[in-house]
Design a protein around this motif. Structure first.
Motif, PDB file in Angstrom:
ATOM      1  N   ALA A  91       2.024  12.309  -9.184  1.00  0.00           N
ATOM      2  CA  ALA A  91       3.161  12.991  -8.546  1.00  0.00           C
ATOM      3  C   ALA A  91       4.337  12.044  -8.341  1.00  0.00           C
ATOM      4  N   LYS A  92       4.057  10.808  -8.035  1.00  0.00           N
ATOM      5  CA  LYS A  92       5.116   9.834  -7.765  1.00  0.00           C
ATOM      6  C   LYS A  92       5.608   9.103  -9.009  1.00  0.00           C
ATOM      7  N   GLY A  93       4.787   9.121 -10.092  1.00  0.00           N
ATOM      8  CA  GLY A  93       5.097   8.273 -11.237  1.00  0.00           C
ATOM      9  C   GLY A  93       4.881   6.809 -10.882  1.00  0.00           C
ATOM     10  N   ARG A  94       3.823   6.553 -10.101  1.00  0.00           N
ATOM     11  CA  ARG A  94       3.576   5.198  -9.601  1.00  0.00           C
ATOM     12  C   ARG A  94       2.690   4.417 -10.565  1.00  0.00           C
ATOM     13  N   PRO A  95       3.006   3.149 -10.811  1.00  0.00           N
ATOM     14  CA  PRO A  95       2.139   2.335 -11.673  1.00  0.00           C
ATOM     15  C   PRO A  95       0.741   2.241 -11.079  1.00  0.00           C
ATOM     16  N   ALA A  96      -0.283   2.357 -11.940  1.00  0.00           N
ATOM     17  CA  ALA A  96      -1.671   2.443 -11.465  1.00  0.00           C
ATOM     18  C   ALA A  96      -2.162   1.144 -10.846  1.00  0.00           C
ATOM     19  N   ASP A  97      -1.477   0.024 -11.088  1.00  0.00           N
ATOM     20  CA  ASP A  97      -1.980  -1.235 -10.512  1.00  0.00           C
ATOM     21  C   ASP A  97      -1.349  -1.563  -9.154  1.00  0.00           C
ATOM     22  N   ASN A  98      -0.686  -0.582  -8.554  1.00  0.00           N
ATOM     23  CA  ASN A  98      -0.121  -0.799  -7.221  1.00  0.00           C
ATOM     24  C   ASN A  98      -1.002  -0.079  -6.190  1.00  0.00           C
ATOM     25  N   PRO A  99      -1.781  -0.831  -5.392  1.00  0.00           N
ATOM     26  CA  PRO A  99      -2.771  -0.203  -4.521  1.00  0.00           C
ATOM     27  C   PRO A  99      -2.150   0.584  -3.373  1.00  0.00           C
ATOM     28  N   LEU A 100      -2.951   1.487  -2.800  1.00  0.00           N
ATOM     29  CA  LEU A 100      -2.478   2.369  -1.732  1.00  0.00           C
ATOM     30  C   LEU A 100      -3.011   1.929  -0.373  1.00  0.00           C
ATOM     31  N   ILE A 101      -2.313   2.320   0.682  1.00  0.00           N
ATOM     32  CA  ILE A 101      -2.773   2.059   2.047  1.00  0.00           C
ATOM     33  C   ILE A 101      -3.664   3.218   2.494  1.00  0.00           C
ATOM     34  N   VAL A 102      -4.792   2.896   3.120  1.00  0.00           N
ATOM     35  CA  VAL A 102      -5.700   3.913   3.638  1.00  0.00           C
ATOM     36  C   VAL A 102      -5.387   4.146   5.119  1.00  0.00           C
ATOM     37  N   HIS A 103      -5.130   5.412   5.468  1.00  0.00           N
ATOM     38  CA  HIS A 103      -4.793   5.767   6.849  1.00  0.00           C
ATOM     39  C   HIS A 103      -6.024   6.314   7.555  1.00  0.00           C
ATOM     40  N   VAL A 104      -6.257   5.849   8.767  1.00  0.00           N
ATOM     41  CA  VAL A 104      -7.432   6.285   9.531  1.00  0.00           C
ATOM     42  C   VAL A 104      -7.015   6.768  10.915  1.00  0.00           C
ATOM     43  N   HIS A 105      -7.893   7.611  11.532  1.00  0.00           N
ATOM     44  CA  HIS A 105      -7.588   8.125  12.870  1.00  0.00           C
ATOM     45  C   HIS A 105      -8.341   7.387  13.956  1.00  0.00           C
ATOM     46  N   SER A 106      -9.312   6.546  13.563  1.00  0.00           N
ATOM     47  CA  SER A 106     -10.112   5.871  14.593  1.00  0.00           C
ATOM     48  C   SER A 106     -10.709   4.591  14.021  1.00  0.00           C
ATOM     49  N   ILE A 107     -11.112   3.713  14.935  1.00  0.00           N
ATOM     50  CA  ILE A 107     -11.760   2.472  14.504  1.00  0.00           C
ATOM     51  C   ILE A 107     -13.131   2.785  13.908  1.00  0.00           C
ATOM     52  N   ALA A 108     -13.793   3.824  14.451  1.00  0.00           N
ATOM     53  CA  ALA A 108     -15.102   4.203  13.897  1.00  0.00           C
ATOM     54  C   ALA A 108     -14.959   4.638  12.438  1.00  0.00           C
ATOM     55  N   GLN A 109     -13.900   5.387  12.157  1.00  0.00           N
ATOM     56  CA  GLN A 109     -13.684   5.837  10.773  1.00  0.00           C
ATOM     57  C   GLN A 109     -13.412   4.636   9.861  1.00  0.00           C
ATOM     58  N   LEU A 110     -12.632   3.697  10.366  1.00  0.00           N
ATOM     59  CA  LEU A 110     -12.373   2.489   9.575  1.00  0.00           C
ATOM     60  C   LEU A 110     -13.677   1.720   9.367  1.00  0.00           C
ATOM     61  N   GLY A 111     -14.480   1.633  10.431  1.00  0.00           N
ATOM     62  CA  GLY A 111     -15.750   0.912  10.344  1.00  0.00           C
ATOM     63  C   GLY A 111     -16.640   1.467   9.248  1.00  0.00           C
ATOM     64  N   SER A 112     -16.645   2.795   9.081  1.00  0.00           N
ATOM     65  CA  SER A 112     -17.513   3.382   8.053  1.00  0.00           C
ATOM     66  C   SER A 112     -17.050   2.984   6.649  1.00  0.00           C
ATOM     67  N   LEU A 113     -15.761   2.624   6.518  1.00  0.00           N
ATOM     68  CA  LEU A 113     -15.270   2.181   5.209  1.00  0.00           C
ATOM     69  C   LEU A 113     -15.618   0.715   4.943  1.00  0.00           C
ATOM     70  N   LEU A 114     -15.980   0.000   6.000  1.00  0.00           N
ATOM     71  CA  LEU A 114     -16.329  -1.409   5.830  1.00  0.00           C
ATOM     72  C   LEU A 114     -17.809  -1.592   5.510  1.00  0.00           C
ATOM     73  N   GLN A 115     -18.531  -0.472   5.581  1.00  0.00           N
ATOM     74  CA  GLN A 115     -19.950  -0.522   5.238  1.00  0.00           C
ATOM     75  C   GLN A 115     -20.159   0.093   3.876  1.00  0.00           C
ATOM     76  N   PRO A 116     -21.070  -0.512   3.090  1.00  0.00           N
ATOM     77  CA  PRO A 116     -21.295   0.038   1.759  1.00  0.00           C
ATOM     78  C   PRO A 116     -21.932   1.419   1.821  1.00  0.00           C
ATOM     79  N   ASP A 117     -21.741   2.130   0.727  1.00  0.00           N
ATOM     80  CA  ASP A 117     -22.329   3.450   0.566  1.00  0.00           C
ATOM     81  C   ASP A 117     -23.776   3.239   0.138  1.00  0.00           C
ATOM     82  N   LYS A 118     -24.692   3.137   1.115  1.00  0.00           N
ATOM     83  CA  LYS A 118     -26.075   2.711   0.803  1.00  0.00           C
ATOM     84  C   LYS A 118     -26.821   3.737  -0.029  1.00  0.00           C
ATOM     85  N   ASP A 119     -26.638   4.990   0.324  1.00  0.00           N
ATOM     86  CA  ASP A 119     -27.421   6.027  -0.335  1.00  0.00           C
ATOM     87  C   ASP A 119     -26.481   6.916  -1.148  1.00  0.00           C
TER      88      ASP A 119
END
Ligand code: TXA
Ligand code: MG
Length: 443
Positions: A91-119
């Motif tokens: 939609a933006k015509g953005r180069p694919a090698d420019n990373p995006l910022i991830v927005h979160v609503h809570s520290i718990a939600q951010l914490g779940s992104l810092l843990q690997p997807d075990k299963d």
């Protein structure tokens, strides 16, 4: 420059502005805990319904949704789904090698992104509860306490087997995260309960959007929904910091200043890791986005560093190359234009004042006043659109992108900008960084 993603941009959607009553969104508690500061409740049924529609779109479709943040409007998609994230780039015509910022609503939600997807079988989509604070690198804890929710992005290690779609990080081993403070952004994050990857909602290379009308101008037909929360309060993007490096580094100046960072425990030695001028010698900047052409209106921008006198009439006329229209953006000390000789105000008030906030509700718009340059031989009509952004850095930040966009709509050949002292005011370094990237610089 690197390859763009190969899915074609969709141009046939009917983009709708969804109305928001900002007054109806309130914080569910007062200030002491971060979790409470970030919790939003809504008292207006129409606003509730529109946030729900946007959240449903994020969940059920791969089309991104635009929403206001306190810095600039973002273009969001579920950060855990590749198909959805790819459409942000499309939609933006953005180069694919420019990373995006991830927005979160809570520290718990951010914490779940810092843990690997075990299963992999019962794939956790970033919603799992965890003690986010405990797994955050300690250097970030005091920073987050002080500035979240707010205009600050932190760089974190992306775990092996991350929940994040690979397109979010563009191949890096880290990702950027922030908790925005805008009530609409927080309400959308809470309702969808998904981490949202979101760059600024402009067409790539254009100035970031600070009103819903700016987003509509750039992305009309490419997305379905824009949540219209009026003009953004900060006006320049978040500060991006890397606390994983020693000393910690500012990768992009933004709404939180270097001085503010230095007052936080563990951040006294923070260093500047970005360059202002376009095409500097460091062609591999640490924030990949900083290497791209950015913030550029169609007109050429001539930036006068703080303290220089305004352009002479001759300098202005020399830039009347095509349309004969020139833009001037004044800040701290350039006097109004009507004081100088052949420049006369255009009397017709309807013609003389204009704004580009029209489609957006709230009343804070940018005004440009029209002047005519009298010609001795009367052969050509030359005009100047004059914008005053105010003396304070924070006012300049708030109006800058809107001013550049408005002057583009006026089809000016060139824009003269009065720079500000980049050491005074929280957003001053961010303002000058964006301008120096967009401009030819006069010192
Ligand atoms: O205020 C903001 O940050 C806005 C609103 C929507 O939140 N977002 C924004 O996103 O400005 P964007 O994509 O326009 O800029 C993101 C910046 C880019 O310079 C990018 O290179 C950098 O953050 N970035 C993202 N992930 C990174 C990483 N892992 N390491 C270094 N830099 C990163
Ligand atoms: Mg951007």
């Amino acid at each position: 420059m690197s390859a763009h993603v190969d899915i074609p941009p969709v141009n046939d959607l009917r983009t709708e502005l969804l109305k928001i009553s900002l007054e109806s969104l309130t914080r569910d508690g007062n200030s002491s805990s971060l979790a409470q500061r970030a919790r939003i409740v809504c008292s207006d049924p129409e606003t509730r319904q529109n946030i729900d529609r946007a959240a449903k779109e994020l969940e059920a479709s791969d089309v991104p949704v635009a929403f206001p943040t306190e810095t600039v409007y973002g273009l969001g998609a579920d950060a855990t789904r590749s198909a959805a994230v790819r459409n942000i780039f499309a939609a933006k015509g953005r180069p694919a090698d420019n990373p995006l910022i991830v927005h979160v609503h809570s520290i718990a939600q951010l914490g779940s992104l810092l843990q690997p997807d075990k299963d992999e079988g019962s794939k956790n989509d970033g919603r799992e509860k965890s003690d986010g604070e405990a797994i955050l690198p300690p250097i970030y804890r005091p920073l987050i306490k002080r500035f979240w929710p707010g205009p600050l992005t932190i760089i974190l290690r992306n775990p092996e087997g991350s929940h994040l779609a690979k397109e979010v990080t563009a191949g890096l081993t880290t990702f950027g995260a922030r908790m925005p403070s805008h009530p609409v952004a927080l309400a959308l994050l809470q309702t969808s309960d998904r981490p949202l990857a979101a760059p600024s909602a402009n067409a790539s290379t254009k100035p970031s959007p600070t009103t819903a009308a700016h987003v509509l101008h750039d992305l009309n037909g490419r997305i379905n929904f824009i949540l219209d929360g009026g003009p953004c309060g900060v006006g320049v993007e978040s500060t991006v910091v890397d606390g994983l490096s020693d000393p910690p580094t500012v990768l992009r100046p933004g709404g939180v200043s270097l001085e503010m960072l230095k007052n936080v425990e563990g951040w006294q030695n923070v260093v500047v890791g970005y360059q202002d001028a376009a095409g500097g010698k460091d062609d591999k900047p640490k924030a990949p986005g900083m290497k791209y052409k950015h913030y550029t209106p169609k007109a050429s921008v001539i930036l006068f560093e703080a303290g220089l006198s305004p352009p002479t009439l001759e300098e202005i006329e020399a830039r009347c190359t095509k349309s004969g229209n020139i833009g001037v953006i004044r800040t701290a000390s350039w006097p109004g234009l009507h004081t100088s000789g052949r420049i006369i105000p255009v009397e017709d008030a309807a013609l003389a004042t204009s704004s580009n906030g029209a489609a957006s509700s709230a009343g804070e718009e940018i005004h440009a006043t029209l002047y005519q340059i009298q010609q001795t031989d009367d052969s050509t009509l030359r005009t100047i659109w004059d914008i005053e952004l105010g003396k304070k850095a924070d006012h300049v930040a708030k109006g800058l992108f809107a001013a550049l966009r408005l002057l583009d709509l006026k089809n000016v050949d060139a824009i003269f900008v009065e720079g500000i002292d980049d050491t005074t005011g929280d957003a001053a370094a961010a303002v000058m960084n964006r301008l120096r990237k967009a401009a030819e610089i006069k010192t």
